[in-house]
Design an enzyme around this catalytic site. Structure first.
Site, PDB file in Angstrom:
ATOM      1  N   GLU A   1     -17.011  37.315 -17.234  1.00  0.00           N
ATOM      2  CA  GLU A   1     -17.295  35.982 -17.788  1.00  0.00           C
ATOM      3  C   GLU A   1     -18.792  35.784 -17.646  1.00  0.00           C
ATOM      4  O   GLU A   1     -19.305  35.497 -16.568  1.00  0.00           O
ATOM      5  CB  GLU A   1     -16.495  34.922 -17.031  1.00  0.00           C
ATOM      6  CG  GLU A   1     -16.375  33.633 -17.818  1.00  0.00           C
ATOM      7  CD  GLU A   1     -17.173  32.503 -17.200  1.00  0.00           C
ATOM      8  OE1 GLU A   1     -18.319  32.285 -17.662  1.00  0.00           O
ATOM      9  OE2 GLU A   1     -16.666  31.857 -16.286  1.00  0.00           O
TER      10      GLU A   1
ATOM     11  N   CYS B   1     -21.218  27.213 -17.463  1.00  0.00           N
ATOM     12  CA  CYS B   1     -21.340  28.208 -18.538  1.00  0.00           C
ATOM     13  C   CYS B   1     -20.850  27.654 -19.868  1.00  0.00           C
ATOM     14  O   CYS B   1     -21.162  28.215 -20.911  1.00  0.00           O
ATOM     15  CB  CYS B   1     -20.524  29.447 -18.197  1.00  0.00           C
ATOM     16  SG  CYS B   1     -21.069  30.196 -16.692  1.00  0.00           S
TER      17      CYS B   1
HETATM   18  C1  SIN Z   1     -18.188  28.053 -15.705  1.00  0.00           C
HETATM   19  O1  SIN Z   1     -19.187  27.386 -15.779  1.00  0.00           O
HETATM   20  O2  SIN Z   1     -18.257  29.272 -15.681  1.00  0.00           O
HETATM   21  C2  SIN Z   1     -16.801  27.454 -15.582  1.00  0.00           C
HETATM   22  C3  SIN Z   1     -16.618  26.210 -16.305  1.00  0.00           C
HETATM   23  C4  SIN Z   1     -15.177  25.793 -16.390  1.00  0.00           C
HETATM   24  O3  SIN Z   1     -14.291  26.494 -15.906  1.00  0.00           O
HETATM   25  O4  SIN Z   1     -14.936  24.745 -16.973  1.00  0.00           O
END
Ligand code: SIN
Length: 480
Positions: free
Chosen positions: A247, A281
């Site tokens: 990810e 992210c």
């Molecule tokens: C992330 O920022 O990687 C995770 C965000 C989320 O799970 O909503």
């Protein structure tokens, strides 16, 4: 607060590389010292996990699921203390940290449910006398490398399905935020997880990852972090054919169509962009708004953004906390300066808010209009509270700009027609899309990206499948 590592069934202070200071981003104060582990600690953890793997895999599914369900309940029961740990080490507002705790608990309940519904399947072979059966086996010892922006939830999202599937788990939390990981490990042990099943090590990421991935006994890596680091890890995983879920970076587009409900879109922009001060992210990074409503959208977002409370995360009512460290602030400053140099118009924010006796890390919610794809904020993930807006003439143009990025984690579409918004969403090259919805993440749904944002999915049944291998048996019975 637990500050020791969990290695080979014991809590330990030993770090061959010395110690890491964990600092509160809102004050700069050191709140804990944790071990800086290196190769020797990584290897003892791996030796123990490998030895214990068959026992955990052979543990009945119901027993594994019971541990996960108890963990979910205890995580919720300890919401307040866990939220405080998260806020102290990563800076996010306490209310957001509490949501992260619930989100983490949901990964455990979801994994417990999914593993119990993972059944054997028959395959229609059309061969007389031979029965085809497909079953699932634990992939083996797993490694998780997690980021600082969701120190509890990103670990929960990896550990829960791994343990459910019957895998022993090695975990390396981010240097900035190991305390939430230790707290979660404590809960898992209290809920009956055999101590040798989980190993949590703070330390030198490169050395620990190399020790684990080049050894041959780790069969799966799940990594959340930058695309650059993901590439390095993938190279190492290639050597021993380690299965990966990656990810990686995001660079979400937030599309507002001509017929959008502007109020909903403004609320959605604030909710998705300012979560964790823009450090997620899936935060939108590129706002593509129809030209007929772009000025109104910018003005309304700016008015709402100016009312948000910027403060240390522990302070009551805080909505925007500090950025994680000074380098993060410099990156946001550079993106804002670049956008303004290239013709962007500052609508609000653009600088840090000075809070007496606090580090200069509290970036004001910032709105920049008149942006275009030549700007840094349109090519790189800003990871800060900046809303750069570009006017577009059509949904087609919005889709083209959105898909021109090499990243493809999340996207958002706001518009008045269900059929059109859904069609636009389906044309976006990304893995998670909110349609008139600013918070698409859910522990029961698949989360992950395409292109430079990685591959593999976390959450729900999809997340569990990453931790099992499919085994096919062609069974000819000789018994009468
Ligand atoms: C992330 O920022 O990687 C995770 C965000 C989320 O799970 O909503």
């Amino acid at each position: 607060m637990q500050t020791r590592n969990l290695i080979a069934g014991r809590w330990t202070n030993i770090g061959s590389g010395g110690a890491i200071e964990v600092a509160d981003p809102a004050s700069g104060e050191v709140i804990a010292r944790v071990p800086m582990c290196g190769a020797s600690e990584a290897l003892s953890a791996l030796n123990c996990a490998f030895e214990f793997q068959p026992e955990w895999e052979a543990t009945p599914i119901t027993q594994r699921a019971d541990v996960l369900r108890a963990t979910a309940a205890m995580v919720v029961a300890r919401k307040d203390s866990l939220a405080r740990i998260i806020t102290q080490e990563c800076g996010k507002p306490l209310a957001e940290a509490a949501s992260e705790v619930q989100y983490s608990a949901d990964y455990f309940s979801s994994a417990a449910q999914e593993i119990q519904s993972l059944n054997e399947m028959d395959v229609a072979l059309e061969r007389p006398g031979v029965r085809g059966v497909v079953r699932h086996r634990a992939v083996g010892v797993c490694a998780a490398i997690t980021p600082w922006n969701f120190p509890l939830a990103m670990l929960a999202r990896k550990v829960a399905p791994a343990l459910a599937a019957g895998c022993a788990q090695l975990a390396k939390p981010a240097e900035e935020t190991p305390l939430s990981a230790f707290a979660l490990a404590e809960i898992l042990l209290e809920c009956g997880l055999p101590p040798k099943c989980l190993h949590v090590l703070s330390g030198d990421a490169k050395v620990i990852a190399t020790t684990w991935l080049m050894d041959g006994r780790v069969r799966k890596l799940s990594f959340t972090g930058s695309t650059e680091t993901g590439r390095l890890l993938l190279r190492q995983c290639a050597q021993e054919i380690v299965r990966c879920s990656m990810e990686l970076g995001g660079h979400a587009a937030f599309i507002v169509l001509q017929d959008a409900d502007i109020e909903l879109a403004v609320k959605g922009a604030l909710q998705s962009k300012f979560r964790n001060a823009g450090q997620t992210c899936i935060c939108p990074n590129r706002f593509l708004v129809h030209e007929s409503i772009a000025s109104e959208f910018a003005a309304r977002v700016a008015i709402a953004a100016a009312q948000l409370k910027i403060a240390p995360g522990m302070e009551s009512g805080c909505q925007i906390g500090p950025l994680i460290h000074d380098e993060a602030v410099e990156k946001v400053r550079a993106h804002v300066a670049d956008a303004l140099k290239r013709g962007g118009q500052l609508v609000c924010g653009g600088r840090t808010k000075i809070i007496p006796n606090r580090p200069d890390r509290f970036f004001e919610p910032t709105v920049i209009a008149n942006c275009d794809p030549s700007m840094l904020c349109f090519t790189q993930e800003t990871f800060g509270p900046v809303i750069p807006i570009m006017s577009v003439t059509s949904a087609k143009e919005a889709i083209e700009v959105a898909n021109s990025s090499p990243f493809g984690l999340a996207g958002y579409v706001f518009g008045g027609s269900d059929a059109v918004t859904r069609s636009v969403a389906q044309q976006l090259q990304c893995g998670v899309i909110g349609v008139n919805e600013a918070a698409p993440s859910n522990a029961r749904a698949p989360f992950g990206g395409v292109k430079f944002s990685g591959y593999g999915r976390e959450g729900g049944a999809w997340g569990l499948m990453e931790y099992v291998t499919t085994q096919y048996l062609a069974l000819r019975s000789l018994e009468k």
